[in-house]
Scaffold this motif. Structure first.
Motif, mmCIF file in Angstrom:
data_model
loop_
_atom_site.group_PDB
_atom_site.id
_atom_site.type_symbol
_atom_site.label_atom_id
_atom_site.label_comp_id
_atom_site.label_asym_id
_atom_site.label_seq_id
_atom_site.Cartn_x
_atom_site.Cartn_y
_atom_site.Cartn_z
ATOM 1 N N MET A 56 0.847 -1.180 0.000
ATOM 2 C CA MET A 56 0.000 0.000 0.000
ATOM 3 C C MET A 56 0.893 1.245 0.000
ATOM 4 N N ALA A 57 0.570 2.201 -0.852
ATOM 5 C CA ALA A 57 1.331 3.440 -0.955
ATOM 6 C C ALA A 57 1.146 4.308 0.285
ATOM 7 N N LYS A 58 2.104 5.179 0.524
ATOM 8 C CA LYS A 58 1.931 6.181 1.574
ATOM 9 C C LYS A 58 0.752 7.061 1.183
ATOM 10 N N ALA A 59 0.166 7.723 2.167
ATOM 11 C CA ALA A 59 -1.042 8.485 1.880
ATOM 12 C C ALA A 59 -1.097 9.785 2.666
ATOM 13 N N ILE A 60 -1.879 10.698 2.138
ATOM 14 C CA ILE A 60 -2.328 11.892 2.847
ATOM 15 C C ILE A 60 -3.826 11.683 2.996
ATOM 16 N N ASN A 61 -4.276 11.557 4.224
ATOM 17 C CA ASN A 61 -5.674 11.223 4.482
ATOM 18 C C ASN A 61 -6.431 12.458 4.964
ATOM 19 N N TRP A 62 -7.610 12.666 4.413
ATOM 20 C CA TRP A 62 -8.491 13.760 4.802
ATOM 21 C C TRP A 62 -9.773 13.186 5.397
ATOM 22 N N PRO A 63 -10.425 13.926 6.287
ATOM 23 C CA PRO A 63 -11.730 13.491 6.807
ATOM 24 C C PRO A 63 -12.798 13.501 5.706
ATOM 25 N N LEU A 64 -13.873 12.773 5.950
ATOM 26 C CA LEU A 64 -14.959 12.624 4.992
ATOM 27 C C LEU A 64 -15.535 13.963 4.521
ATOM 28 N N ALA A 65 -15.517 14.972 5.373
ATOM 29 C CA ALA A 65 -16.064 16.284 5.018
ATOM 30 C C ALA A 65 -15.381 16.898 3.790
ATOM 31 N N PHE A 66 -14.184 16.444 3.446
ATOM 32 C CA PHE A 66 -13.439 17.021 2.325
ATOM 33 C C PHE A 66 -13.524 16.185 1.044
ATOM 34 N N ARG A 67 -14.369 15.167 1.020
ATOM 35 C CA ARG A 67 -14.435 14.248 -0.116
ATOM 36 C C ARG A 67 -14.661 14.967 -1.449
ATOM 37 N N GLU A 68 -15.711 15.774 -1.546
ATOM 38 C CA GLU A 68 -16.021 16.436 -2.818
ATOM 39 C C GLU A 68 -14.909 17.391 -3.240
ATOM 40 N N GLU A 69 -14.337 18.087 -2.280
ATOM 41 C CA GLU A 69 -13.250 19.016 -2.622
ATOM 42 C C GLU A 69 -12.039 18.261 -3.153
ATOM 43 N N VAL A 70 -11.679 17.148 -2.538
ATOM 44 C CA VAL A 70 -10.551 16.342 -3.007
ATOM 45 C C VAL A 70 -10.802 15.846 -4.427
ATOM 46 N N ILE A 71 -12.015 15.414 -4.720
ATOM 47 C CA ILE A 71 -12.351 14.908 -6.059
ATOM 48 C C ILE A 71 -12.281 16.013 -7.109
ATOM 49 N N THR A 72 -12.708 17.218 -6.756
ATOM 50 C CA THR A 72 -12.797 18.290 -7.757
ATOM 51 C C THR A 72 -11.549 19.169 -7.866
ATOM 52 N N GLU A 73 -10.569 18.976 -7.006
ATOM 53 C CA GLU A 73 -9.341 19.778 -7.122
ATOM 54 C C GLU A 73 -8.658 19.507 -8.456
ATOM 55 N N ASP A 74 -7.964 20.524 -8.961
ATOM 56 C CA ASP A 74 -7.302 20.389 -10.255
ATOM 57 C C ASP A 74 -5.932 19.718 -10.120
ATOM 58 N N CYS A 75 -5.270 19.564 -11.253
ATOM 59 C CA CYS A 75 -3.956 18.920 -11.304
ATOM 60 C C CYS A 75 -2.836 19.919 -11.585
ATOM 61 N N GLU A 76 -3.166 21.201 -11.628
ATOM 62 C CA GLU A 76 -2.158 22.216 -11.925
ATOM 63 C C GLU A 76 -1.643 22.911 -10.669
ATOM 64 N N ASN A 77 -2.543 23.251 -9.771
ATOM 65 C CA ASN A 77 -2.157 24.001 -8.578
ATOM 66 C C ASN A 77 -1.516 23.099 -7.532
ATOM 67 N N LEU A 78 -0.784 23.748 -6.630
ATOM 68 C CA LEU A 78 -0.204 23.030 -5.496
ATOM 69 C C LEU A 78 -1.192 23.067 -4.336
ATOM 70 N N TYR A 79 -1.221 21.995 -3.582
ATOM 71 C CA TYR A 79 -2.053 21.881 -2.386
ATOM 72 C C TYR A 79 -1.147 21.486 -1.232
ATOM 73 N N SER A 80 -1.593 21.755 -0.025
ATOM 74 C CA SER A 80 -0.796 21.345 1.121
ATOM 75 C C SER A 80 -1.683 20.779 2.209
ATOM 76 N N ALA A 81 -1.063 19.948 3.011
ATOM 77 C CA ALA A 81 -1.716 19.382 4.183
ATOM 78 C C ALA A 81 -0.848 19.717 5.385
ATOM 79 N N PHE A 82 -1.482 20.059 6.476
ATOM 80 C CA PHE A 82 -0.786 20.361 7.718
ATOM 81 C C PHE A 82 -1.034 19.220 8.680
#
Length: 130
Positions: free
Chosen positions: A1-27
């Motif tokens: 299994m690959a390493k992961a960045i896990n988000w809570p369920l509340a962010f599901r739609e945002e994770v799906i709709t984010e683009d592939c050009e911009n940078l994102y970060s997790a704290f």
């Protein structure tokens, strides 16, 4: 299994709709990920929601660590839309980790660029521990 960045369920739609050009970060609270260099530059990781894979992403640059008070406007722009203020971030981290968090609390920052969503791979359960 690959390493992961896990988000809570509340962010599901945002994770799906984010683009592939911009940078994102997790704290992530504390220094464990930073001290152990858990994510490394150019590594491909899973982006998960509620432990289910949504898409892949590539880590961009080295991990960083700083106090919440030292996060830049750019750090917040790369964050989920409901976590783009210090107050919202502090509340989220305190609730997620169930411990006190304030502006002096250190966080580890991982920056990544999303890869395209592959519809048939969304939410495939591949964690044998789940």
């Amino acid at each position: 299994m690959a390493k992961a960045i896990n988000w809570p369920l509340a962010f599901r739609e945002e994770v799906i709709t984010e683009d592939c050009e911009n940078l994102y970060s997790a704290f992530r609270l504390g220094s464990l990920y930073y001290e152990n260099r858990y994510w490394v530059p150019d590594e491909v990781v899973d982006i998960r929601v509620n432990h289910k894979k949504i898409r892949k992403a590539q880590v961009v640059g080295d991990l960083r660590q700083c106090a919440i008070s030292e996060l830049s406007p750019e750090d917040f722009r790369q964050q989920k839309t409901t976590l783009r203020t210090r107050e919202a971030l502090i509340r989220f981290l305190a609730e997620t980790y169930n411990q006190p968090v304030d502006e002096q609390t250190p966080v580890t920052i991982v920056t990544y660029r999303n890869q395209p969503v592959i519809p048939e791979e969304i939410e495939q359960q591949d964690d044998p521990h789940m």
